[in-house]
Write a protein that holds these residues in place. Sequence first.
Motif, PDB file in Angstrom:
ATOM      1  N   PRO A   1       1.016  -1.332   0.044  1.00 43.95           N
ATOM      2  CA  PRO A   1       0.140   0.087  -0.073  1.00 43.95           C
ATOM      3  C   PRO A   1       0.678   1.251  -0.186  1.00 43.95           C
ATOM      4  N   GLN A   2       2.039   1.249   0.480  1.00 37.20           N
ATOM      5  CA  GLN A   2       2.997   2.391   0.349  1.00 37.20           C
ATOM      6  C   GLN A   2       3.470   2.742  -0.990  1.00 37.20           C
TER       7      GLN A   2
ATOM      8  N   HIS B   1       5.007   9.080 -16.308  1.00 29.38           N
ATOM      9  CA  HIS B   1       4.030   8.342 -17.369  1.00 29.38           C
ATOM     10  C   HIS B   1       4.154   6.931 -17.279  1.00 29.38           C
ATOM     11  N   GLY B   2       3.064   6.179 -17.200  1.00 28.04           N
ATOM     12  CA  GLY B   2       3.040   4.980 -17.555  1.00 28.04           C
ATOM     13  C   GLY B   2       2.750   3.899 -16.293  1.00 28.04           C
ATOM     14  N   ILE B   3       2.752   2.787 -16.340  1.00 23.48           N
ATOM     15  CA  ILE B   3       2.351   1.873 -15.529  1.00 23.48           C
ATOM     16  C   ILE B   3       3.286   1.543 -14.175  1.00 23.48           C
ATOM     17  N   LEU B   4       4.578   1.362 -14.439  1.00 26.79           N
ATOM     18  CA  LEU B   4       5.265   1.154 -13.400  1.00 26.79           C
ATOM     19  C   LEU B   4       5.757   2.173 -12.555  1.00 26.79           C
ATOM     20  N   ASN B   5       5.592   3.514 -12.847  1.00 29.87           N
ATOM     21  CA  ASN B   5       5.639   4.771 -12.172  1.00 29.87           C
ATOM     22  C   ASN B   5       4.272   4.985 -11.436  1.00 29.87           C
ATOM     23  N   ALA B   6       3.284   4.517 -11.920  1.00 34.34           N
ATOM     24  CA  ALA B   6       2.088   4.807 -11.395  1.00 34.34           C
ATOM     25  C   ALA B   6       2.209   3.973  -9.996  1.00 34.34           C
ATOM     26  N   MET B   7       2.934   2.928  -9.899  1.00 32.51           N
ATOM     27  CA  MET B   7       3.118   2.029  -8.677  1.00 32.51           C
ATOM     28  C   MET B   7       4.408   2.618  -7.612  1.00 32.51           C
TER      29      MET B   7
ATOM     30  N   GLY C   1       7.153   2.879   5.508  1.00 27.50           N
ATOM     31  CA  GLY C   1       6.575   3.434   4.406  1.00 27.50           C
ATOM     32  C   GLY C   1       7.191   4.574   4.136  1.00 27.50           C
ATOM     33  N   SER C   2       8.353   4.992   4.740  1.00 29.91           N
ATOM     34  CA  SER C   2       9.157   6.330   4.307  1.00 29.91           C
ATOM     35  C   SER C   2       9.958   6.056   2.796  1.00 29.91           C
TER      36      SER C   2
ATOM     37  N   LEU D   1       2.289   7.068  -5.347  1.00 29.50           N
ATOM     38  CA  LEU D   1       1.373   6.077  -4.804  1.00 29.50           C
ATOM     39  C   LEU D   1       1.339   6.145  -3.262  1.00 29.50           C
ATOM     40  N   ASP D   2       0.388   6.459  -2.882  1.00 26.45           N
ATOM     41  CA  ASP D   2       0.159   5.971  -1.164  1.00 26.45           C
ATOM     42  C   ASP D   2      -1.416   5.471  -1.041  1.00 26.45           C
ATOM     43  N   LEU D   3      -1.331   4.241  -0.726  1.00 25.28           N
ATOM     44  CA  LEU D   3      -2.821   3.780  -0.223  1.00 25.28           C
ATOM     45  C   LEU D   3      -3.050   3.564   1.202  1.00 25.28           C
ATOM     46  N   THR D   4      -2.311   4.066   2.145  1.00 28.91           N
ATOM     47  CA  THR D   4      -2.360   3.542   3.400  1.00 28.91           C
ATOM     48  C   THR D   4      -3.360   4.513   3.957  1.00 28.91           C
TER      49      THR D   4
END
Length: 355
Positions: free
Chosen positions: A135-136, A233-239, A144-145, A244-247
Amino acid sequence: MTTLLDGIEQSFVETERLRASVLRHTPAEGGDAAPVVLIHGNVSSSLFWQPLMLALPRPTIAIDLRGFGDSETLPVDATRGMRDFSDDVASVMDALGVSGAHVAGWSMGGGVVMQLLLDRPELVRSLTLQAPLPPQGFGTRLDGSLCTPDAAGTGGGGANADFVARLAAGDTSADEPTSPRSVYRSSYVAPGFADEHEDLWVESMLSTKTGVGNYPGDGVASDSWPGFAAGDHGILNAMSAKHLDLTGIVDVASKPAILWIRGAHDAIVGDESFFDFHTLGKHGVVPGWPGEEAAPPQQMVAQTRAVLEAYAAAGGAYEEVVFENAGHSPHLEDPTRFATLLEAHAAAADPTQVE
Protein backbone atom coordinates in the motif's frame (compact mmCIF):
# COMPACT_ATOMS: atom_id res chain seq x y z
CA MET A 1 -7.08 -20.64 -30.22
CA THR A 2 -10.28 -19.88 -28.31
CA THR A 3 -9.60 -17.20 -25.71
CA LEU A 4 -12.91 -17.56 -23.87
CA LEU A 5 -13.65 -20.68 -21.86
CA ASP A 6 -17.12 -22.20 -22.15
CA GLY A 7 -19.61 -20.16 -20.16
CA ILE A 8 -17.69 -16.88 -20.30
CA GLU A 9 -19.16 -14.02 -22.34
CA GLN A 10 -17.41 -10.86 -23.54
CA SER A 11 -18.97 -7.46 -24.12
CA PHE A 12 -17.81 -3.86 -24.47
CA VAL A 13 -18.89 -1.02 -22.22
CA GLU A 14 -18.68 2.58 -23.40
CA THR A 15 -18.18 5.13 -20.63
CA GLU A 16 -17.19 8.77 -20.60
CA ARG A 17 -13.64 7.59 -19.85
CA LEU A 18 -12.98 4.64 -22.15
CA ARG A 19 -14.28 1.68 -24.14
CA ALA A 20 -13.74 -1.25 -21.81
CA SER A 21 -13.76 -4.97 -22.48
CA VAL A 22 -15.71 -6.92 -19.87
CA LEU A 23 -15.97 -10.66 -19.29
CA ARG A 24 -19.01 -12.03 -17.48
CA HIS A 25 -20.24 -15.31 -16.10
CA THR A 26 -23.64 -15.90 -14.52
CA PRO A 27 -24.16 -19.33 -12.92
CA ALA A 28 -27.37 -21.27 -13.43
CA GLU A 29 -28.21 -20.71 -9.77
CA GLY A 30 -27.22 -17.75 -7.62
CA GLY A 31 -27.60 -15.25 -10.43
CA ASP A 32 -29.36 -12.75 -8.19
CA ALA A 33 -26.51 -12.50 -5.68
CA ALA A 34 -24.31 -9.41 -5.50
CA PRO A 35 -21.60 -9.81 -8.15
CA VAL A 36 -17.88 -10.18 -7.77
CA VAL A 37 -15.90 -7.60 -9.76
CA LEU A 38 -12.40 -8.83 -10.68
CA ILE A 39 -9.46 -6.56 -11.51
CA HIS A 40 -6.33 -8.09 -13.04
CA GLY A 41 -2.72 -7.12 -12.46
CA ASN A 42 0.17 -5.85 -14.57
CA VAL A 43 1.15 -7.68 -17.77
CA SER A 44 -2.08 -9.68 -17.80
CA SER A 45 -5.79 -9.21 -18.54
CA SER A 46 -9.22 -10.43 -17.52
CA LEU A 47 -8.54 -13.72 -19.32
CA PHE A 48 -6.58 -14.89 -16.28
CA TRP A 49 -9.74 -14.80 -14.13
CA GLN A 50 -11.75 -17.33 -16.15
CA PRO A 51 -11.21 -20.49 -14.05
CA LEU A 52 -12.20 -18.58 -10.91
CA MET A 53 -15.23 -17.07 -12.63
CA LEU A 54 -16.47 -20.52 -13.55
CA ALA A 55 -15.85 -21.79 -10.00
CA LEU A 56 -17.79 -19.03 -8.21
CA PRO A 57 -21.51 -19.59 -7.47
CA ARG A 58 -22.47 -15.94 -8.07
CA PRO A 59 -22.22 -13.54 -11.03
CA THR A 60 -18.73 -12.35 -11.91
CA ILE A 61 -17.52 -9.37 -13.92
CA ALA A 62 -13.87 -9.11 -14.99
CA ILE A 63 -12.75 -5.78 -16.44
CA ASP A 64 -9.75 -5.17 -18.71
CA LEU A 65 -7.84 -2.11 -17.55
CA ARG A 66 -6.78 0.55 -20.05
CA GLY A 67 -3.93 -0.68 -22.21
CA PHE A 68 -4.59 -4.36 -21.42
CA GLY A 69 -6.67 -7.06 -23.05
CA ASP A 70 -9.28 -5.68 -25.42
CA SER A 71 -9.92 -2.40 -23.60
CA GLU A 72 -9.06 0.91 -25.20
CA THR A 73 -5.39 1.88 -25.13
CA LEU A 74 -5.13 5.15 -23.26
CA PRO A 75 -2.07 6.62 -21.54
CA VAL A 76 -1.60 6.27 -17.77
CA ASP A 77 -0.90 9.49 -15.87
CA ALA A 78 1.44 8.11 -13.22
CA THR A 79 1.17 11.23 -11.10
CA ARG A 80 -2.34 10.05 -10.21
CA GLY A 81 -1.08 6.73 -8.86
CA MET A 82 -3.78 4.10 -9.43
CA ARG A 83 -6.53 6.66 -10.08
CA ASP A 84 -6.60 6.44 -13.89
CA PHE A 85 -7.32 2.74 -13.46
CA SER A 86 -9.70 3.01 -10.50
CA ASP A 87 -11.67 5.83 -12.11
CA ASP A 88 -12.03 3.65 -15.21
CA VAL A 89 -13.29 0.74 -13.11
CA ALA A 90 -15.78 3.00 -11.34
CA SER A 91 -17.05 4.31 -14.68
CA VAL A 92 -17.64 0.76 -15.92
CA MET A 93 -19.44 -0.24 -12.74
CA ASP A 94 -21.58 2.89 -12.99
CA ALA A 95 -22.42 2.13 -16.62
CA LEU A 96 -23.42 -1.42 -15.67
CA GLY A 97 -25.48 -0.22 -12.71
CA VAL A 98 -23.31 -2.20 -10.29
CA SER A 99 -22.88 -0.94 -6.74
CA GLY A 100 -22.09 -2.65 -3.47
CA ALA A 101 -20.10 -5.35 -5.24
CA HIS A 102 -17.54 -7.77 -3.88
CA VAL A 103 -14.37 -6.38 -5.43
CA ALA A 104 -11.17 -8.37 -5.86
CA GLY A 105 -7.80 -7.20 -7.19
CA TRP A 106 -4.68 -9.13 -8.11
CA SER A 107 -1.17 -7.67 -7.75
CA MET A 108 -1.33 -4.17 -9.31
CA GLY A 109 -5.09 -4.72 -9.38
CA GLY A 110 -4.94 -4.88 -5.59
CA GLY A 111 -3.72 -1.30 -5.67
CA VAL A 112 -6.52 -0.38 -8.07
CA VAL A 113 -9.22 -1.74 -5.77
CA MET A 114 -7.71 -0.10 -2.69
CA GLN A 115 -7.87 3.20 -4.57
CA LEU A 116 -11.47 2.42 -5.53
CA LEU A 117 -12.28 1.95 -1.85
CA LEU A 118 -10.71 5.33 -1.07
CA ASP A 119 -12.58 7.23 -3.80
CA ARG A 120 -15.85 5.32 -4.28
CA PRO A 121 -16.49 3.33 -1.10
CA GLU A 122 -20.16 2.80 -1.96
CA LEU A 123 -19.09 0.50 -4.80
CA VAL A 124 -17.28 -1.91 -2.46
CA ARG A 125 -19.24 -4.32 -0.23
CA SER A 126 -16.23 -6.52 0.49
CA LEU A 127 -12.60 -6.40 -0.64
CA THR A 128 -10.30 -9.24 -1.64
CA LEU A 129 -6.59 -8.61 -2.21
CA GLN A 130 -4.55 -11.26 -3.97
CA ALA A 131 -0.77 -10.74 -3.83
CA PRO A 132 -1.33 -6.96 -3.75
CA LEU A 133 1.36 -4.36 -4.31
CA PRO A 134 2.40 -2.80 -0.98
CA PRO A 135 0.00 0.00 0.00
CA GLN A 136 2.95 2.37 0.46
CA GLY A 137 3.98 1.99 -3.18
CA PHE A 138 7.39 0.79 -4.34
CA GLY A 139 10.60 2.37 -3.07
CA THR A 140 9.93 2.56 0.66
CA ARG A 141 11.30 1.32 3.96
CA LEU A 142 9.29 -0.91 6.27
CA ASP A 143 7.70 2.14 7.91
CA GLY A 144 6.57 3.44 4.53
CA SER A 145 9.08 6.28 4.27
CA LEU A 146 10.83 6.83 0.95
CA CYS A 147 14.35 5.45 0.71
CA THR A 148 15.27 8.47 -1.46
CA PRO A 149 13.18 11.57 -2.18
CA ASP A 150 12.82 10.59 -5.85
CA ALA A 151 12.13 6.88 -5.18
CA ALA A 152 15.33 5.84 -6.94
CA GLY A 153 15.29 2.33 -8.35
CA THR A 154 11.56 2.32 -9.10
CA GLY A 155 9.48 3.07 -12.18
CA GLY A 156 9.78 2.54 -15.89
CA GLY A 157 13.56 2.79 -15.96
CA GLY A 158 13.80 -0.53 -14.14
CA ALA A 159 11.97 -2.66 -16.71
CA ASN A 160 13.90 -5.34 -18.55
CA ALA A 161 14.23 -3.97 -22.08
CA ASP A 162 14.34 -7.41 -23.69
CA PHE A 163 11.16 -8.49 -21.92
CA VAL A 164 9.40 -5.32 -23.09
CA ALA A 165 10.61 -5.92 -26.66
CA ARG A 166 9.38 -9.51 -26.59
CA LEU A 167 5.97 -8.38 -25.31
CA ALA A 168 5.75 -5.87 -28.15
CA ALA A 169 6.81 -8.50 -30.69
CA GLY A 170 4.24 -11.04 -29.48
CA ASP A 171 6.88 -13.63 -28.57
CA THR A 172 5.24 -16.92 -27.53
CA SER A 173 8.44 -18.94 -27.21
CA ALA A 174 10.19 -20.15 -24.10
CA ASP A 175 13.64 -19.84 -25.64
CA GLU A 176 14.96 -17.13 -23.32
CA PRO A 177 14.43 -16.27 -19.61
CA THR A 178 13.00 -12.91 -20.69
CA SER A 179 10.28 -14.31 -22.94
CA PRO A 180 6.75 -13.83 -21.55
CA ARG A 181 6.20 -17.59 -21.38
CA SER A 182 9.39 -18.08 -19.39
CA VAL A 183 8.48 -15.20 -17.06
CA TYR A 184 5.04 -16.74 -16.54
CA ARG A 185 6.57 -20.09 -15.61
CA SER A 186 9.24 -18.65 -13.34
CA SER A 187 7.32 -15.83 -11.67
CA TYR A 188 3.54 -16.03 -12.04
CA VAL A 189 3.11 -19.54 -10.66
CA ALA A 190 4.94 -21.82 -8.23
CA PRO A 191 7.61 -24.17 -9.59
CA GLY A 192 6.05 -27.24 -11.17
CA PHE A 193 2.60 -25.77 -11.80
CA ALA A 194 1.19 -26.47 -15.25
CA ASP A 195 -2.25 -26.55 -16.81
CA GLU A 196 -3.78 -26.96 -20.23
CA HIS A 197 -4.39 -23.23 -20.65
CA GLU A 198 -0.81 -21.93 -20.62
CA ASP A 199 -1.09 -20.61 -24.19
CA LEU A 200 -4.10 -18.58 -23.06
CA TRP A 201 -2.22 -17.08 -20.13
CA VAL A 202 0.65 -16.11 -22.44
CA GLU A 203 -1.84 -14.56 -24.86
CA SER A 204 -3.20 -12.52 -21.95
CA MET A 205 0.28 -11.28 -21.10
CA LEU A 206 0.91 -10.35 -24.73
CA SER A 207 -2.18 -8.13 -24.73
CA THR A 208 -0.19 -5.60 -22.68
CA LYS A 209 0.34 -2.39 -24.66
CA THR A 210 3.91 -1.13 -24.51
CA GLY A 211 5.26 2.41 -24.60
CA VAL A 212 5.94 5.46 -22.48
CA GLY A 213 2.26 5.96 -21.69
CA ASN A 214 1.59 2.33 -20.83
CA TYR A 215 4.06 -0.46 -20.00
CA PRO A 216 6.61 0.21 -18.66
CA GLY A 217 6.50 4.03 -18.76
CA ASP A 218 9.38 6.48 -18.66
CA GLY A 219 12.30 6.89 -16.31
CA VAL A 220 14.45 9.79 -15.17
CA ALA A 221 18.06 10.02 -14.09
CA SER A 222 18.83 10.04 -10.37
CA ASP A 223 21.87 11.01 -8.33
CA SER A 224 21.04 8.07 -6.04
CA TRP A 225 21.85 4.42 -6.69
CA PRO A 226 21.05 2.72 -9.07
CA GLY A 227 21.01 5.90 -11.18
CA PHE A 228 17.36 6.15 -12.23
CA ALA A 229 14.06 7.07 -10.62
CA ALA A 230 10.38 7.08 -11.42
CA GLY A 231 9.05 9.24 -14.22
CA ASP A 232 5.54 10.64 -14.52
CA HIS A 233 4.07 8.44 -17.25
CA GLY A 234 3.09 4.81 -17.53
CA ILE A 235 2.33 1.84 -15.37
CA LEU A 236 5.48 1.15 -13.39
CA ASN A 237 5.71 4.79 -12.36
CA ALA A 238 2.09 4.74 -11.19
CA MET A 239 3.10 2.06 -8.66
CA SER A 240 6.12 3.99 -7.37
CA ALA A 241 5.91 5.59 -3.94
CA LYS A 242 6.82 8.83 -5.69
CA HIS A 243 3.16 8.91 -6.79
CA LEU A 244 1.32 6.21 -4.83
CA ASP A 245 0.18 5.98 -1.22
CA LEU A 246 -2.81 3.80 -0.40
CA THR A 247 -2.36 3.73 3.36
CA GLY A 248 -5.36 6.06 3.64
CA ILE A 249 -7.59 2.96 3.60
CA VAL A 250 -6.93 2.86 7.35
CA ASP A 251 -8.99 6.03 7.73
CA VAL A 252 -11.96 5.31 5.44
CA ALA A 253 -15.24 5.82 7.28
CA SER A 254 -16.87 2.61 6.05
CA LYS A 255 -14.52 -0.35 6.31
CA PRO A 256 -15.55 -3.46 4.39
CA ALA A 257 -14.02 -6.73 5.51
CA ILE A 258 -10.79 -7.55 3.66
CA LEU A 259 -9.64 -11.00 2.58
CA TRP A 260 -5.91 -11.11 1.80
CA ILE A 261 -4.71 -14.15 -0.13
CA ARG A 262 -1.11 -14.78 -1.10
CA GLY A 263 1.07 -17.64 -2.25
CA ALA A 264 3.97 -18.88 -0.17
CA HIS A 265 6.16 -19.08 -3.29
CA ASP A 266 5.35 -15.64 -4.73
CA ALA A 267 8.39 -14.50 -6.71
CA ILE A 268 6.99 -11.03 -7.46
CA VAL A 269 5.51 -9.72 -4.21
CA GLY A 270 7.62 -10.71 -1.22
CA ASP A 271 9.82 -9.41 1.56
CA GLU A 272 12.95 -9.85 -0.56
CA SER A 273 11.68 -10.03 -4.13
CA PHE A 274 14.08 -10.17 -7.06
CA PHE A 275 11.70 -7.79 -8.84
CA ASP A 276 13.01 -5.16 -6.40
CA PHE A 277 16.24 -3.39 -7.39
CA HIS A 278 17.32 -3.19 -3.75
CA THR A 279 17.18 -6.98 -3.54
CA LEU A 280 19.12 -7.25 -6.80
CA GLY A 281 21.76 -4.94 -5.36
CA LYS A 282 21.99 -6.82 -2.07
CA HIS A 283 22.63 -10.08 -3.94
CA GLY A 284 25.19 -8.56 -6.31
CA VAL A 285 23.06 -8.74 -9.44
CA VAL A 286 23.23 -4.94 -9.80
CA PRO A 287 26.60 -3.50 -8.78
CA GLY A 288 27.23 -0.61 -6.43
CA TRP A 289 24.53 -1.34 -3.83
CA PRO A 290 24.95 1.27 -1.05
CA GLY A 291 23.92 -1.14 1.71
CA GLU A 292 20.99 -2.12 3.88
CA GLU A 293 20.59 1.24 5.58
CA ALA A 294 20.40 3.25 2.36
CA ALA A 295 18.64 0.73 0.11
CA PRO A 296 16.96 -2.08 2.05
CA PRO A 297 15.01 -4.74 0.15
CA GLN A 298 11.37 -3.74 0.38
CA GLN A 299 9.34 -5.68 2.93
CA MET A 300 6.25 -5.89 0.75
CA VAL A 301 4.35 -8.55 2.69
CA ALA A 302 5.24 -7.05 6.06
CA GLN A 303 4.12 -3.62 4.85
CA THR A 304 0.76 -4.92 3.68
CA ARG A 305 0.27 -6.71 6.99
CA ALA A 306 1.13 -3.57 8.96
CA VAL A 307 -1.44 -1.50 7.07
CA LEU A 308 -4.12 -4.17 7.45
CA GLU A 309 -3.37 -4.45 11.17
CA ALA A 310 -3.86 -0.68 11.43
CA TYR A 311 -7.08 -1.05 9.38
CA ALA A 312 -8.34 -3.61 11.90
CA ALA A 313 -7.29 -1.50 14.85
CA ALA A 314 -9.30 1.38 13.38
CA GLY A 315 -12.48 -0.68 13.28
CA GLY A 316 -12.10 -2.82 10.16
CA ALA A 317 -11.38 -6.53 9.85
CA TYR A 318 -9.09 -8.63 7.70
CA GLU A 319 -8.06 -12.24 7.22
CA GLU A 320 -4.74 -13.39 5.78
CA VAL A 321 -4.70 -16.74 3.99
CA VAL A 322 -1.51 -18.28 2.61
CA PHE A 323 -1.66 -20.88 -0.17
CA GLU A 324 1.38 -22.98 0.73
CA ASN A 325 1.80 -24.50 -2.74
CA ALA A 326 1.07 -21.41 -4.83
CA GLY A 327 3.08 -18.57 -6.30
CA HIS A 328 1.82 -15.17 -7.45
CA SER A 329 -1.49 -16.54 -8.78
CA PRO A 330 -3.40 -18.58 -6.17
CA HIS A 331 -6.65 -17.97 -8.06
CA LEU A 332 -5.15 -19.74 -11.06
CA GLU A 333 -3.20 -22.41 -9.20
CA ASP A 334 -6.09 -23.49 -6.96
CA PRO A 335 -9.31 -21.86 -8.24
CA THR A 336 -11.60 -24.20 -6.28
CA ARG A 337 -10.09 -23.30 -2.91
CA PHE A 338 -9.89 -19.63 -3.88
CA ALA A 339 -13.55 -19.63 -4.92
CA THR A 340 -14.60 -21.28 -1.65
CA LEU A 341 -12.79 -18.61 0.39
CA LEU A 342 -14.04 -15.73 -1.73
CA GLU A 343 -17.63 -16.95 -1.67
CA ALA A 344 -17.59 -17.32 2.12
CA HIS A 345 -16.09 -13.84 2.42
CA ALA A 346 -18.74 -12.40 0.10
CA ALA A 347 -21.64 -14.22 1.76
CA ALA A 348 -20.59 -12.91 5.16
CA ALA A 349 -20.75 -9.34 3.81
CA ASP A 350 -24.09 -9.73 2.01
CA PRO A 351 -27.18 -8.25 3.70
CA THR A 352 -29.02 -10.71 5.89
CA GLN A 353 -32.09 -12.02 4.12
CA VAL A 354 -35.28 -11.67 6.15
CA GLU A 355 -38.03 -14.19 5.40
